[in-house]
Design a protein around this motif. Sequence first.
Motif, PDB file in Angstrom:
ATOM      1  N   ALA A 114       5.857   1.910  -7.138  1.00  0.00           N
ATOM      2  CA  ALA A 114       4.543   2.100  -6.494  1.00  0.00           C
ATOM      3  C   ALA A 114       3.473   1.438  -7.350  1.00  0.00           C
ATOM      4  O   ALA A 114       2.695   2.128  -8.026  1.00  0.00           O
ATOM      5  N   GLY A 141       6.214   8.302  -4.326  1.00  0.00           N
ATOM      6  CA  GLY A 141       6.425   8.456  -2.888  1.00  0.00           C
ATOM      7  C   GLY A 141       7.875   8.538  -2.473  1.00  0.00           C
ATOM      8  O   GLY A 141       8.178   8.685  -1.286  1.00  0.00           O
ATOM      9  N   ARG A 195       6.068   2.877 -11.835  1.00  0.00           N
ATOM     10  CA  ARG A 195       4.992   1.921 -11.569  1.00  0.00           C
ATOM     11  C   ARG A 195       5.494   0.672 -10.860  1.00  0.00           C
ATOM     12  O   ARG A 195       4.729   0.013 -10.149  1.00  0.00           O
ATOM     13  N   ARG A 205       2.226  10.333  -1.238  1.00  0.00           N
ATOM     14  CA  ARG A 205       2.161  10.357  -2.700  1.00  0.00           C
ATOM     15  C   ARG A 205       1.046  11.295  -3.140  1.00  0.00           C
ATOM     16  O   ARG A 205       0.112  11.572  -2.384  1.00  0.00           O
ATOM     17  N   ASP A 215       0.717   0.160  -6.660  1.00  0.00           N
ATOM     18  CA  ASP A 215      -0.665   0.419  -6.255  1.00  0.00           C
ATOM     19  C   ASP A 215      -1.075   1.874  -6.429  1.00  0.00           C
ATOM     20  O   ASP A 215      -2.166   2.267  -6.013  1.00  0.00           O
ATOM     21  N   ALA A 216      -0.214   2.692  -7.043  1.00  0.00           N
ATOM     22  CA  ALA A 216      -0.490   4.132  -7.124  1.00  0.00           C
ATOM     23  C   ALA A 216      -1.332   4.514  -8.327  1.00  0.00           C
ATOM     24  O   ALA A 216      -1.729   5.682  -8.447  1.00  0.00           O
ATOM     25  N   ALA A 255      -1.618  11.674  -6.393  1.00  0.00           N
ATOM     26  CA  ALA A 255      -2.150  10.967  -7.556  1.00  0.00           C
ATOM     27  C   ALA A 255      -1.952  11.789  -8.826  1.00  0.00           C
ATOM     28  O   ALA A 255      -1.823  13.018  -8.786  1.00  0.00           O
TER      29      ALA A 255
END
Length: 502
Positions: A272, A244, A269, A135, A274-275, A137
């Motif tokens: 992922a 990801g 969201r 991934r 936790d991204a 950010a």
Amino acid sequence: MDPQPSEDDASTGRFGGDEETGEYTPPEPEDLSGRVLSGRYRLLRKLGVGGMAVVYLAEQVTIGKQFAIKVMHSAQLQQPDAADRFLREARAVSKIRHEHVIEVVDFGQIAEGPYMVMELLVGEDLCSRLGRERRIAWPRAQRIGLQICGALGVAHAAGVVHRDLKPENCFLIARGGDSDFVKVLDFGIAKVRSKSVGGRALTELGMVFGTPAYMSPEQADGLEVDARSDVYALGVVLFEMLAGRPPFVADSPMGFLKQHMFSAPPSPRSVAPDAGIPSEAEAVVLKALQKDPTLRFQTMDEMAGAIAAVGTGAAAVEVVAEAIEAPNFAGRHMAFADTRAPRIPVWWLAGGGVALVIVVAVVASLWGGEEVPATTAVVAPVPAPAPAPEPVPTPVLPATVTIRFSVTPEARVIDRRDGQPIGRTGEAAGLSLPRSQQPRELLLVAEGYEEEALVITPNSDQSVERVLRRKKKRTGKPAGKGDGVSLEPVNPFKKGKGKQGA
């Protein structure tokens, strides 16, 4: 050319490959190394072979400057419009002047076929970067997205719609201290809408070109496309960078097309959590992925403005809830032909490959067809009501499901989320997973082979078949950073490294 698209990596929508090695080997064309093209360019050595063309390292004989030259396979000249399409790409890209678009400096024709001369770059494509980092950010994804917007905005202004934007066609080089400097590649299936580019139209309504995992709904349906199709594809790329994986996962080209046309994308969201994806960034992605083109950003400038506004305190863009029809392919015939550039070990770049081509034939019944003749009504006696059936008890499903693997060679199965091992593919009884409707990301790992990612929804017993690809030994590496010259011979088509599009 492999006429049957086979499953390769369902999570990214890339198909094709030999059943034993997982790699595709095109017919070997004649090596033109040593030839001088048009008296100006000496072909030094072959860098990579694709399904449509061969890429060479070349130098201008007068000043010695190095370029990448893509020469079309002579065998492709037997295909209708192939040479016209190749030269139209060269003409189209040569008219796009932008720092984030691959530069085509010359093109011409030899007996073996047409060729184009491109700037030589050193780096890797976004697909390779995601393969390593999984991934990206938001702050970095924001910068990359803005550069792509700028490149495509200039292309659209020149009357060129890319139609095959995907991570493989976004090349990252180091320039001015920025290791994420983007060059957009491979306009080989671009839709040229400007008369200034020249050449007749080479596609008809119902002809679908592109890569299934990144196609807009109208592109998947064989309809006319415009700049908003590239907006949709960039939405898919942003989704993949942040979450990801692409928004839709399928095991076949048709599986992707159905979802692009008839399935609402998930929330990045939720995929992922936790991204750390900002809610405003998620809104940008989901607006770009609206099924109705009129609900998306209408231009790349508009999308760039929304991307740039994330984090400034500006309100999130509006995403309209759409009523999505159930899929109906009655009366439609679809045929698939895989003309992608194959996986070939490479480190150099320029150009990109030709993606999956899908031919869609819509028969008369889809558009109304002949009228159905009327029939005479028959009145039958009304039967006595049947007794109400006994209620059927709701079955109790087991708490676990069994996943049976057929993987060559035997591999370890690892939960990609937390890195914990689950078992091995060789276990005759299969592996047990808790029953769930939520997809799980797994990783197949075997020594000496490339890791294979897959997504499974453990809601029933199922079987998984895979053939892992052997790891390739590196034969060289770039000797330094730069934006136009490589000091070490490398090869541009390996997934995980840069590629010079063929």
